[in-house]
Design a protein around this motif. Structure first.
Motif, PDB file in Angstrom:
ATOM      1  N   CYS A 209       5.173 -14.341  -2.430  1.00  0.00           N
ATOM      2  CA  CYS A 209       6.552 -13.879  -2.613  1.00  0.00           C
ATOM      3  C   CYS A 209       7.414 -14.015  -1.372  1.00  0.00           C
ATOM      4  O   CYS A 209       8.622 -13.774  -1.453  1.00  0.00           O
ATOM      5  CB  CYS A 209       6.565 -12.418  -3.074  1.00  0.00           C
ATOM      6  SG  CYS A 209       5.580 -12.080  -4.546  1.00  0.00           S
ATOM      7  N   GLY A 210       6.825 -14.379  -0.243  1.00  0.00           N
ATOM      8  CA  GLY A 210       7.584 -14.404   0.999  1.00  0.00           C
ATOM      9  C   GLY A 210       7.443 -13.065   1.722  1.00  0.00           C
ATOM     10  O   GLY A 210       7.071 -12.053   1.131  1.00  0.00           O
ATOM     11  N   PRO A 211       7.766 -13.043   3.023  1.00  0.00           N
ATOM     12  CA  PRO A 211       7.538 -11.817   3.808  1.00  0.00           C
ATOM     13  C   PRO A 211       8.288 -10.601   3.291  1.00  0.00           C
ATOM     14  O   PRO A 211       7.709  -9.531   3.108  1.00  0.00           O
ATOM     15  CB  PRO A 211       8.015 -12.213   5.220  1.00  0.00           C
ATOM     16  CG  PRO A 211       7.945 -13.705   5.242  1.00  0.00           C
ATOM     17  CD  PRO A 211       8.241 -14.154   3.855  1.00  0.00           C
ATOM     18  N   ALA A 212       9.602 -10.753   3.030  1.00  0.00           N
ATOM     19  CA  ALA A 212      10.411  -9.582   2.657  1.00  0.00           C
ATOM     20  C   ALA A 212       9.981  -9.006   1.314  1.00  0.00           C
ATOM     21  O   ALA A 212       9.640  -7.817   1.201  1.00  0.00           O
ATOM     22  CB  ALA A 212      11.888  -9.965   2.635  1.00  0.00           C
ATOM     23  N   ASP A 213       9.976  -9.849   0.270  1.00  0.00           N
ATOM     24  CA  ASP A 213       9.633  -9.359  -1.068  1.00  0.00           C
ATOM     25  C   ASP A 213       8.145  -9.034  -1.181  1.00  0.00           C
ATOM     26  O   ASP A 213       7.760  -8.138  -1.946  1.00  0.00           O
ATOM     27  CB  ASP A 213      10.021 -10.384  -2.129  1.00  0.00           C
ATOM     28  CG  ASP A 213      11.525 -10.464  -2.329  1.00  0.00           C
ATOM     29  OD1 ASP A 213      12.168  -9.403  -2.326  1.00  0.00           O
ATOM     30  OD2 ASP A 213      12.060 -11.573  -2.468  1.00  0.00           O
ATOM     31  N   GLY A 214       7.293  -9.758  -0.443  1.00  0.00           N
ATOM     32  CA  GLY A 214       5.859  -9.483  -0.495  1.00  0.00           C
ATOM     33  C   GLY A 214       5.517  -8.110   0.043  1.00  0.00           C
ATOM     34  O   GLY A 214       4.739  -7.363  -0.563  1.00  0.00           O
ATOM     35  N   ILE A 215       6.119  -7.744   1.185  1.00  0.00           N
ATOM     36  CA  ILE A 215       5.873  -6.419   1.760  1.00  0.00           C
ATOM     37  C   ILE A 215       6.446  -5.334   0.846  1.00  0.00           C
ATOM     38  O   ILE A 215       5.819  -4.288   0.618  1.00  0.00           O
ATOM     39  CB  ILE A 215       6.484  -6.337   3.172  1.00  0.00           C
ATOM     40  CG1 ILE A 215       5.747  -7.289   4.125  1.00  0.00           C
ATOM     41  CG2 ILE A 215       6.434  -4.911   3.708  1.00  0.00           C
ATOM     42  CD1 ILE A 215       6.358  -7.400   5.482  1.00  0.00           C
ATOM     43  N   ARG A 216       7.646  -5.574   0.308  1.00  0.00           N
ATOM     44  CA  ARG A 216       8.258  -4.583  -0.569  1.00  0.00           C
ATOM     45  C   ARG A 216       7.426  -4.380  -1.841  1.00  0.00           C
ATOM     46  O   ARG A 216       7.237  -3.252  -2.303  1.00  0.00           O
ATOM     47  CB  ARG A 216       9.682  -5.012  -0.934  1.00  0.00           C
ATOM     48  CG  ARG A 216      10.464  -3.951  -1.693  1.00  0.00           C
ATOM     49  CD  ARG A 216      11.930  -4.316  -1.791  1.00  0.00           C
ATOM     50  NE  ARG A 216      12.165  -5.441  -2.679  1.00  0.00           N
ATOM     51  CZ  ARG A 216      12.358  -5.318  -3.997  1.00  0.00           C
ATOM     52  NH1 ARG A 216      12.329  -4.113  -4.548  1.00  0.00           N
ATOM     53  NH2 ARG A 216      12.577  -6.370  -4.739  1.00  0.00           N
ATOM     54  N   LEU A 217       6.910  -5.485  -2.417  1.00  0.00           N
ATOM     55  CA  LEU A 217       6.088  -5.367  -3.617  1.00  0.00           C
ATOM     56  C   LEU A 217       4.797  -4.625  -3.313  1.00  0.00           C
ATOM     57  O   LEU A 217       4.351  -3.778  -4.103  1.00  0.00           O
ATOM     58  CB  LEU A 217       5.796  -6.757  -4.185  1.00  0.00           C
ATOM     59  CG  LEU A 217       4.893  -6.825  -5.428  1.00  0.00           C
ATOM     60  CD1 LEU A 217       5.452  -5.960  -6.549  1.00  0.00           C
ATOM     61  CD2 LEU A 217       4.728  -8.261  -5.891  1.00  0.00           C
ATOM     62  N   PHE A 218       4.186  -4.901  -2.176  1.00  0.00           N
ATOM     63  CA  PHE A 218       2.938  -4.225  -1.819  1.00  0.00           C
ATOM     64  C   PHE A 218       3.168  -2.725  -1.646  1.00  0.00           C
ATOM     65  O   PHE A 218       2.410  -1.902  -2.162  1.00  0.00           O
ATOM     66  CB  PHE A 218       2.374  -4.825  -0.529  1.00  0.00           C
ATOM     67  CG  PHE A 218       1.092  -4.181  -0.068  1.00  0.00           C
ATOM     68  CD1 PHE A 218      -0.120  -4.518  -0.651  1.00  0.00           C
ATOM     69  CD2 PHE A 218       1.106  -3.227   0.942  1.00  0.00           C
ATOM     70  CE1 PHE A 218      -1.299  -3.919  -0.237  1.00  0.00           C
ATOM     71  CE2 PHE A 218      -0.067  -2.623   1.367  1.00  0.00           C
ATOM     72  CZ  PHE A 218      -1.276  -2.974   0.775  1.00  0.00           C
ATOM     73  N   ASN A 219       4.234  -2.358  -0.923  1.00  0.00           N
ATOM     74  CA  ASN A 219       4.518  -0.941  -0.712  1.00  0.00           C
ATOM     75  C   ASN A 219       4.859  -0.230  -2.014  1.00  0.00           C
ATOM     76  O   ASN A 219       4.478   0.922  -2.228  1.00  0.00           O
ATOM     77  CB  ASN A 219       5.673  -0.778   0.286  1.00  0.00           C
ATOM     78  CG  ASN A 219       5.277  -1.175   1.694  1.00  0.00           C
ATOM     79  OD1 ASN A 219       4.094  -1.193   2.023  1.00  0.00           O
ATOM     80  ND2 ASN A 219       6.251  -1.495   2.519  1.00  0.00           N
TER      81      ASN A 219
END
Length: 465
Positions: free
Chosen positions: A346-356
């Motif tokens: 998902c890319g850094p921004a959306d990937g971190i947000r999805l994980f959190n």
């Protein structure tokens, strides 16, 4: 509107000649009993001779130039039956590399930002023959679709407006451009007349250069092969004047169309749970019931969530661009993915947000206070000690507005119904609460809260003691 231009009598012969190198084993395959493909598509552009025998063909295209895709008349191949008179074909330009396929949304959005108003793929309508209702979705820059009659000759001319080096990580000149794919997915109608029954998909690998760049690259490859010995040339494919699209798996969008014909599995149902407004009894106190939860912490993705529920969860949390990618994922499938997996997809921004969001990581409130609602004189306690129950209010912002919203949520009233909030430290003295007052509240301070109703305006004055 049907675009029917005059067709030369030798059109079918041209198609036969174009397909001759590729269909030389057609008779043998039919005799062996294996069914032939229902359709054949031919891209009128030369294949590169610098491709080894075991690799897939590679075709060079010029940016913005019109190229013909011939939709082969089904009389030229054996095919049993097509229930509908017309079929629908969707042509798309997609990434060849799997890594870029995972990041397709971000890559295309970046291209849209840099090239406002442009499309990655366009249909050249004046040159196209025998296509019906050509359509380009403004939300899908890399896709076109149209209807055509498989019992007649047809061809569609397309233009690819992006170049392969636009999607390379470094752009200092001399980079190796990323390969694309041209894919055609074809559908027939179901019993409701909707073009959702997938029947065939095929694709080919391409690279797109700036104008005239494809011609120079093809010339360079041919010169390179001429310098090789005859023994080395046998390791490479023979260049053909046209490119036959090879049969492949349908693009995920086609599966979504098929699913939607039976059940709306990918059409999320948005469940809203608005704060109910309860009428106030004559005791001058709003109806009190329920706990105030920390926002965003109660909608967890559960391992038992079905793929449909997972899709709805993604849409509710603003991950709609990735719903197609995770269309077959259940809750447990998604929860098994690591933080690094989601960042890569998902890319850094959306990937971190999805994980959190999946792990239920809530925003830490800036201030937590506890309030206990004061009972009126004529209101009796339902159970012993009920008057001593405190509720937690979590403030993300140290403002009077945020405090009003949390108190309104506790009392099940609209924030607009609260006109003033007062702080009472000594009897008879009321201090108007402001942003500065909220900022000076101590962490985990406790208050007795009461509401005074204005009968004329149906508004409330809140007092914190």
């Amino acid at each position: 509107m049907l675009f029917c231009h005059p067709q030369p009598e030798s059109f079918s012969n041209c198609i036969r000649e174009a397909l001759a190198p590729f269909l030389k084993n057609e008779e043998a395959r039919l005799q062996s009993g294996s069914p032939s493909s229902p359709f054949h598509y031919v891209l009128c552009a030369s294949t590169s001779p610098a491709v080894k025998q075991q690799d897939e063909t590679l075709t060079y295209l010029n940016q913005g130039q019109s190229y013909e895709i011939r939709l082969l008349n089904r009389k030229l191949v054996e095919y049993t039956d097509i229930s509908s008179k017309y079929v629908k074909s969707i042509v798309r330009v997609v990434f060849h590399d799997r890594r870029l396929q995972y990041m397709e949304h971000q890559q295309l959005e970046g291209w849209r930002w840099n090239r406002p108003g442009d499309r990655i793929l366009e249909i050249d309508v004046p040159l196209s023959v025998g296509v019906l209702e050509p359509h380009s979705d403004p939300l899908h820059l890399n896709t076109i679709e149209f209807l055509w009659d498989p019992s007649k000759n047809a061809s569609v001319f397309i233009q690819v407006n992006c170049i392969s080096t636009e999607f390379t990580p470094r752009k200092h000149g001399g980079e190796k451009g990323v390969p694309f794919r041209i894919q055609v997915d074809t559908f027939t109608t179901n019993e409701h007349g909707e073009y959702v029954d997938h029947v065939h998909s095929s694709s080919c690998q391409i690279k797109v250069f700036k104008p005239k760049g494809a011609d120079r690259k093809l010339k360079t490859d041919r010169e390179k092969m001429e310098r090789k010995s005859s023994l080395d040339r046998e390791k490479y494919q023979v260049s053909h004047e046209t490119t036959l699209l090879k049969e492949c798996s349908p693009w995920p969008d086609t599966l979504s169309l098929s699913n939607q014909s039976t059940a709306s599995t990918l059409s999320p149902i948005y469940h809203s749970s608005p704060t109910p407004s309860t009428h106030v009894d004559g005791n001058n106190s709003p109806n009190q019931q329920g706990e105030v939860f920390m926002p965003g912490c109660f909608d967890h993705l559960l391992p038992s969530s079905s793929p449909q529920n997972t899709q709805q969860w993604l849409h509710r949390h603003r991950f709609s661009p990735f719903s197609r990618l995770f269309s077959s994922f259940s809750g447990s499938d998604l929860l098994r993915m690591s933080r690094e997996d989601l960042i890569q997809i998902c890319g850094p921004a959306d990937g971190i947000r999805l994980f959190n969001t999946m792990k239920g990581r809530c925003i830490q409130p800036r201030l937590t206070i506890y309030v206990c609602q004061q009972q009126s004189r004529n209101q009796t306690s339902v159970k012993p000690g009920a008057a001593d129950v405190y509720h937690a209010l979590y403030l993300e912002e140290l403002t009077l507005v945020d405090l009003s919203e949390k108190i309104a949520s506790l009392f099940h009233i609209s924030p607009q119904q609260i006109t003033h909030i007062y702080r009472q430290k000594t009897p008879g003295i009321l201090i108007m609460v402001s942003d500065e007052t909220v900022q000076n509240f101590k962490e985990e301070a406790s208050f007795i809260i009461s509401a005074i109703r204005d009968e004329s305006t149906d508004a409330y004055h809140i007092v914190l003691k």
